[in-house]
Design a protein around this motif. Structure first.
Motif, PDB file in Angstrom:
ATOM      1  N   THR A  56      37.268 -31.286   9.377  1.00 59.41           N
ATOM      2  CA  THR A  56      37.088 -32.200   8.245  1.00 59.41           C
ATOM      3  C   THR A  56      36.030 -31.677   7.279  1.00 59.41           C
ATOM      4  OG1 THR A  56      35.520 -33.513   9.583  1.00 59.41           O
ATOM      5  CG2 THR A  56      37.806 -34.244   9.551  1.00 59.41           C
ATOM      6  N   ALA A  60      36.702 -30.664   3.385  1.00 64.23           N
ATOM      7  CA  ALA A  60      35.932 -31.271   2.302  1.00 64.23           C
ATOM      8  C   ALA A  60      35.389 -30.228   1.330  1.00 64.23           C
ATOM      9  CB  ALA A  60      34.777 -32.094   2.884  1.00 64.23           C
ATOM     10  N   GLN A 213      30.760 -34.887   7.227  1.00 57.53           N
ATOM     11  CA  GLN A 213      30.996 -35.358   5.861  1.00 57.53           C
ATOM     12  C   GLN A 213      29.683 -35.503   5.089  1.00 57.53           C
ATOM     13  OE1 GLN A 213      34.281 -35.614   4.635  1.00 57.53           O
ATOM     14  NE2 GLN A 213      34.355 -34.532   6.591  1.00 57.53           N
ATOM     15  N   TYR A 217      28.742 -33.159   1.793  1.00 61.14           N
ATOM     16  CA  TYR A 217      28.272 -33.781   0.548  1.00 61.14           C
ATOM     17  C   TYR A 217      26.951 -33.152   0.113  1.00 61.14           C
ATOM     18  CZ  TYR A 217      26.562 -37.429  -2.619  1.00 61.14           C
ATOM     19  OH  TYR A 217      26.066 -38.109  -3.705  1.00 61.14           O
TER      20      TYR A 217
END
Length: 249
Positions: A56, A60, A213, A217
């Motif tokens: 993931t 991203a 995640q 970011y």
């Protein structure tokens, strides 16, 4: 329940750490041992548990991945896949002690190289990027190590990719995807191992996905100089921890 709470927190932090620089397995490995696993089972379970978070995280940051100046990302992808398989097989047929001696030195060397490239290399030197053959050899060796143990693999890949010509932010996104690739091949082999503790995998996987995640970011927004400093601090901290582990402290 307390040990599983510790595992959840460690896996969340590992997800953040893997997205930024790598070394997340150094957090999950001891946390998994606290739940009652031996070193071999903790190592294998950690690889399986962190894999969903790596996928993931890599997804991203997929827009920031890049080819090397003289080597395509597709080639790096294939090299990582093959190396991960060989490393996983090596883990299943040999004792971990062989790599436990080498791991701290590898991480320390990679951190020193990254430190030199970030702050001490003279701007007017304009060094020639790492050639394709050397880049292939470096990625192949890192991939084998990643499939075998994996502690500090992000630091090693960041060092290799930045020397090969990528800026740290692009190198960070690229190594996230390549790390997921080499672990994918290892996980496919580990799925047939009785050493995988599936309850721990579920707890750590959920936490690492969330942490990944957050890390992805931050990777796109953190000041590059500060990011380099954090990576170097993380590298030295990881090397110290691995040295202490290797000497039984």
């Amino acid at each position: 329940m307390i040990t599983f709470a510790v595992l959840f927190i460690a896996a969340f932090c590992a997800g953040v750490q893997n997205a930024l620089a790598g070394g997340g397995s150094f957090l999950t490995f001891p946390a998994l041992m606290l739940t009652g696993l031996d070193a071999r089972a903790a190592n294998i379970t950690s690889t399986v548990a962190l894999f969903p978070g790596q996928i993931t995280t890599g997804f991203a940051g997929r827009k920031n991945i890049s080819d090397l100046p003289q080597l395509s990302f597709k080639a790096l992808f294939i090299i990582s896949l093959i190396g991960g398989v060989l490393g996983a097989i090596l883990l299943l047929i040999t004792p971990v002690s062989v790599f436990e001696f080498l791991v701290p030195w590898l991480v320390l060397f990679a951190t020193l190289v990254f430190l030199w490239g970030s702050f001490f290399r003279k701007i007017h030197e304009n060094p020639k990027p790492l050639g394709p053959l050397k880049a292939i050899m470096a990625q192949f060796a890192i991939s084998i190590y990643g499939g075998y143990f994996g502690g500090g693999i992000g630091i090693l890949m960041l060092a290799a990719l930045t020397i090969a010509g990528l800026d740290v932010r692009t190198a960070g996104a690229t190594k996230n995807v390549l790390g997921g690739v080499m672990n994918a091949s290892a996980v496919l082999i580990f799925l047939f191992s009785s050493d995988v503790a599936w309850t721990q995998v579920m707890v750590a996987s959920i936490a690492s996905i969330a942490g990944g995640q957050v890390g992805a970011y931050a990777l796109k927004r953190v000041n590059e100089k500060r990011l380099r400093i954090c990576i170097i601090i993380l590298g030295f901290g990881l090397a110290i921890g691995l040295f202490l582990k290797a000497h039984g402290s």
